[in-house]
Design a protein around this motif. Structure first.
Motif, PDB file in Angstrom:
ATOM      1  N   ALA A  20       2.945   0.913   4.116  1.00  0.00           N
ATOM      2  CA  ALA A  20       3.064  -0.533   3.935  1.00  0.00           C
ATOM      3  C   ALA A  20       2.178  -1.000   2.789  1.00  0.00           C
ATOM      4  O   ALA A  20       2.595  -1.838   1.967  1.00  0.00           O
ATOM      5  CB  ALA A  20       2.692  -1.257   5.225  1.00  0.00           C
ATOM      6  N   GLU A  21       0.966  -0.456   2.708  1.00  0.00           N
ATOM      7  CA  GLU A  21       0.059  -0.828   1.616  1.00  0.00           C
ATOM      8  C   GLU A  21       0.636  -0.404   0.274  1.00  0.00           C
ATOM      9  O   GLU A  21       0.556  -1.145  -0.708  1.00  0.00           O
ATOM     10  CB  GLU A  21      -1.304  -0.166   1.823  1.00  0.00           C
ATOM     11  N   VAL A  51       3.820  -0.032  -0.502  1.00  0.00           N
ATOM     12  CA  VAL A  51       4.939  -0.924  -0.808  1.00  0.00           C
ATOM     13  C   VAL A  51       4.418  -2.273  -1.299  1.00  0.00           C
ATOM     14  O   VAL A  51       4.923  -2.830  -2.285  1.00  0.00           O
ATOM     15  CB  VAL A  51       5.842  -1.101   0.440  1.00  0.00           C
ATOM     16  N   GLN A  52       3.362  -2.773  -0.634  1.00  0.00           N
ATOM     17  CA  GLN A  52       2.779  -4.057  -1.034  1.00  0.00           C
ATOM     18  C   GLN A  52       2.173  -3.973  -2.434  1.00  0.00           C
ATOM     19  O   GLN A  52       2.397  -4.860  -3.259  1.00  0.00           O
ATOM     20  CB  GLN A  52       1.706  -4.466  -0.033  1.00  0.00           C
ATOM     21  N   ARG A  53       1.435  -2.907  -2.719  1.00  0.00           N
ATOM     22  CA  ARG A  53       0.829  -2.744  -4.042  1.00  0.00           C
ATOM     23  C   ARG A  53       1.908  -2.592  -5.110  1.00  0.00           C
ATOM     24  O   ARG A  53       1.785  -3.115  -6.214  1.00  0.00           O
ATOM     25  CB  ARG A  53      -0.101  -1.541  -4.049  1.00  0.00           C
ATOM     26  N   ALA A 105       4.932  -3.837  -5.014  1.00  0.00           N
ATOM     27  CA  ALA A 105       5.525  -5.161  -5.233  1.00  0.00           C
ATOM     28  C   ALA A 105       4.595  -6.038  -6.065  1.00  0.00           C
ATOM     29  O   ALA A 105       5.045  -6.755  -6.969  1.00  0.00           O
ATOM     30  CB  ALA A 105       5.822  -5.826  -3.895  1.00  0.00           C
ATOM     31  N   ALA A 106       3.293  -5.965  -5.781  1.00  0.00           N
ATOM     32  CA  ALA A 106       2.319  -6.761  -6.535  1.00  0.00           C
ATOM     33  C   ALA A 106       2.295  -6.326  -7.998  1.00  0.00           C
ATOM     34  O   ALA A 106       2.255  -7.165  -8.909  1.00  0.00           O
ATOM     35  CB  ALA A 106       0.932  -6.636  -5.916  1.00  0.00           C
TER      36      ALA A 106
END
Length: 159
Positions: A66-67, A69-71, A73-74
């Motif tokens: 999840a981290e 994927v979040q990074r 996207a960021a």
């Protein structure tokens, strides 16, 4: 009596042997059951601990995923914003340069026109005059004997 005593002693010894054998068998069975119970407890504890470790590992992997994927996207958002900023800056600079080029072209056109009109004015002013404003007196004198006959001879040869 000796035989009775011997038989009694043998009987007692056999009873003691049976009792000792039975006690030993019971103790052995008890020890085996206790060992089996401890082994079962150890196995159950190990399985429980393995399940906990597996759950923790899965949770850590999911959190890491999840981290990531979040990074990702960021970073994608940041890259898109930065690209838009750069493209905007480049377009602004291009427009500014186009304006400057247009100004230079306009200046060039005005300069050429001014230079052309000035040169034409000079040519027109020179076209009306074939002689300078002040002619030397020598030119206005009549053709008579010259004070410099050699010079006159040279000049006549050239004409």
């Amino acid at each position: 009596m000796a035989t009775e005593q011997a038989e009694r002693l043998v009987g007692e010894a056999e009873e003691d042997a049976q009792r000792i054998t039975s006690e030993a068998s019971a103790k052995a069975e008890s020890t085996v059951e206790e060992a089996a119970g401890q082994a079962h407890e150890a196995l159950t504890g190990a399985r429980t601990r393995a399940d906990e470790i597996e759950q923790q590992a899965r949770a850590a992997a999911e959190a890491l995923d999840a981290e990531t994927v979040q990074r990702s996207a960021a970073l994608t958002t940041e890259i898109t914003e930065r690209r838009a900023e750069l493209i905007g800056a480049l377009e602004s600079e291009r427009d500014e340069l186009r304006g400057k080029v247009d100004q230079l072209r306009s200046f060039e056109d005005r300069y050429r026109q001014s230079l052309t009109s000035q040169l034409q004015a000079h040519l027109e002013s020179l076209a009306g005059r074939s002689e300078p404003d002040e002619a030397p007196e020598l030119l206005s004198e009549p053709d008579g004997p010259s004070a410099t006959p050699r010079l006159d001879a040279l000049l006549n040869d050239q004409h």
